[in-house]
Design an enzyme around this catalytic site. Structure first.
Site, PDB file in Angstrom:
ATOM      1  N   GLU A 163      17.430  59.285  14.129  1.00 38.40           N
ATOM      2  CA  GLU A 163      16.810  58.251  13.303  1.00 38.40           C
ATOM      3  C   GLU A 163      17.863  57.413  12.585  1.00 38.40           C
ATOM      4  O   GLU A 163      17.738  56.188  12.473  1.00 38.40           O
ATOM      5  CB  GLU A 163      15.847  58.873  12.282  1.00 38.40           C
ATOM      6  CG  GLU A 163      14.608  59.527  12.893  1.00 38.40           C
ATOM      7  CD  GLU A 163      13.739  58.533  13.644  1.00 38.40           C
ATOM      8  OE1 GLU A 163      13.905  57.324  13.437  1.00 38.40           O
ATOM      9  OE2 GLU A 163      12.900  58.971  14.442  1.00 38.40           O
TER      10      GLU A 163
ATOM     11  N   TYR B 150      11.206  54.678   5.693  1.00 36.53           N
ATOM     12  CA  TYR B 150      10.957  54.836   7.116  1.00 36.53           C
ATOM     13  C   TYR B 150      11.471  56.183   7.622  1.00 36.53           C
ATOM     14  O   TYR B 150      10.745  56.953   8.262  1.00 36.53           O
ATOM     15  CB  TYR B 150      11.604  53.707   7.946  1.00 36.53           C
ATOM     16  CG  TYR B 150      11.693  54.137   9.385  1.00 36.53           C
ATOM     17  CD1 TYR B 150      10.547  54.164  10.171  1.00 36.53           C
ATOM     18  CD2 TYR B 150      12.882  54.656   9.904  1.00 36.53           C
ATOM     19  CE1 TYR B 150      10.588  54.652  11.465  1.00 36.53           C
ATOM     20  CE2 TYR B 150      12.930  55.142  11.199  1.00 36.53           C
ATOM     21  CZ  TYR B 150      11.788  55.138  11.971  1.00 36.53           C
ATOM     22  OH  TYR B 150      11.823  55.646  13.232  1.00 36.53           O
TER      23      TYR B 150
ATOM     24  N   ASP C 269       7.982  51.007  10.961  1.00 36.96           N
ATOM     25  CA  ASP C 269       9.265  50.413  11.335  1.00 36.96           C
ATOM     26  C   ASP C 269       8.999  49.006  11.863  1.00 36.96           C
ATOM     27  O   ASP C 269       7.859  48.536  11.865  1.00 36.96           O
ATOM     28  CB  ASP C 269       9.977  51.272  12.392  1.00 36.96           C
ATOM     29  CG  ASP C 269       9.372  51.041  13.757  1.00 36.96           C
ATOM     30  OD1 ASP C 269       8.145  50.900  13.843  1.00 36.96           O
ATOM     31  OD2 ASP C 269      10.122  50.996  14.749  1.00 36.96           O
TER      32      ASP C 269
END
Length: 310
Positions: free
Chosen positions: A31, A114, A132
């Site tokens: 991520e 996020y 996102d």
DNA sequence: TAGGCGTGGCG
DNA sequence: TCGCCAAGCCT
């Protein structure tokens, strides 16, 4: 639209190494790397990263310099530094295990709304509202009927995303991942592939005749900016086997052959320095960029020489 | 909250 | 070719 998206995702999801069988740490690393960096560039670095540092604990013991070198040219190297800081917090406060709750994740360095939601959802199967840029764009088109989402994430978008999220946790995870993948592969920013979209029949944007964006996204200037110089300076520091004297940077900016300025450096460094040629940068700009790197913890300064932080 | 922060593939 | 833009975060 739920069944269409979920079915499409089951049949079309890319086989990415951080999906399926992957540790929470691997998902967290992915991520961070994927923020503002395309999958094709992340994947090889992620593979090497996980083979070398399979847990937060081993990674936390590494030196920042090695971390920044391994980060290579993924861009935004401050992400690497913050990931390193996060690993240390994980070791010190969470017993070496990636925390599971949104709040705990959000408290980690470099982890915002996020990423905290994404890790909670994708690593721990929790029902979190993941938003996102892909999901924002799909929502803007499919539900609102606009070509692009607002310039910045706003409360209305978050409310919509929460409203759309399936109640069942397992289904919510698939929904988050599926909408994100739909945005990445079909509902793209440019040239969306509406013909093959599983929800084209329900798309408000198509129903409205695919109206053009109501604003022009601001471009990111690059040539001649401080950011370009920072990037070039970081490339030099990553390649350097020893501290780089400021005069070596200076020599290149002024057009002096770097090899005559300092022969104690490798051909790799020289090669990286040559990127300054044609940059048309001004010396104050380089000084400013180097000072910025030090201020951000990306470089150390000692005896007028710069190096990656040890 | 708008701006700063890297890099390179691709249309 | 060259500008767009890619799983954001921080200040």
């Amino acid at each position: 639209m739920y069944q269409e998206v979920l079915k499409w995702f089951r049949e079309n999801a890319r086989d990415l190494p951080w999906r399926g069988q992957c540790s929470p740490w691997g998902i967290l690393v992915s991520e961070i790397m994927l923020a503002q960096t395309p999958v094709v560039r992340v994947q090889p670095v992620w593979e090497r990263w996980m083979a070398r540092w399979p847990t937060p604990s081993v990674f936390a013991q590494e030196s920042p310099a090695e971390v920044l070198r391994a980060w290579d040219r993924l861009g935004y190297p401050r992400r690497a530094l913050r990931l390193h800081a996060t690993a240390n917090v994980i070791v010190q406060k969470h017993g070496g295990d990636v925390p599971e709750t949104f709040e705990e994740l959000l408290a980690l360095p470099g982890i915002g709304n996020y990423t905290a939601a994404a890790v909670a959802a994708f690593a721990f199967g929790q029902r979190e509202t993941v938003v996102d840029t892909n999901i924002r764009r799909v929502h803007a088109r499919l539900v609102i009927g606009q070509a692009l989402p607002a310039p910045a994430l706003n409360a209305a978008e978050m409310a919509l995303a929460k409203d759309l999220l399936p109640v069942d946790p397992s289904e919510s995870v698939q929904w988050n991942a599926g909408v994100m993948e739909l945005g990445a592969l079909i509902c793209t920013a440019r040239n969306p592939k509406c013909e093959t979209c599983p929800v084209r029949d329900q798309c408000a944007w198509i129903a409205a005749g695919q109206p053009a964006p109501t604003y022009i996204p601001k471009g990111q200037p690059w040539a001649g900016t401080d950011r370009q110089v920072r990037g070039a300076a970081m490339a030099v520091l990553r390649a350097a086997k020893s501290p780089v004297h400021v005069d070596l940077f200076w020599a290149n900016v002024t057009g002096i052959d770097p090899e005559s300025a300092d022969t104690a450096h490798t051909a790799e460094v020289t090669s990286a320095l040559r990127k300054f040629h044609g940059l048309n940068t001004k010396a104050p700009q380089l000084q400013r960029a180097l000072a910025g790197l030090v201020a951000d913890g990306l470089a150390e300064l000692e005896n007028k020489s710069y190096s990656l932080p040890r």
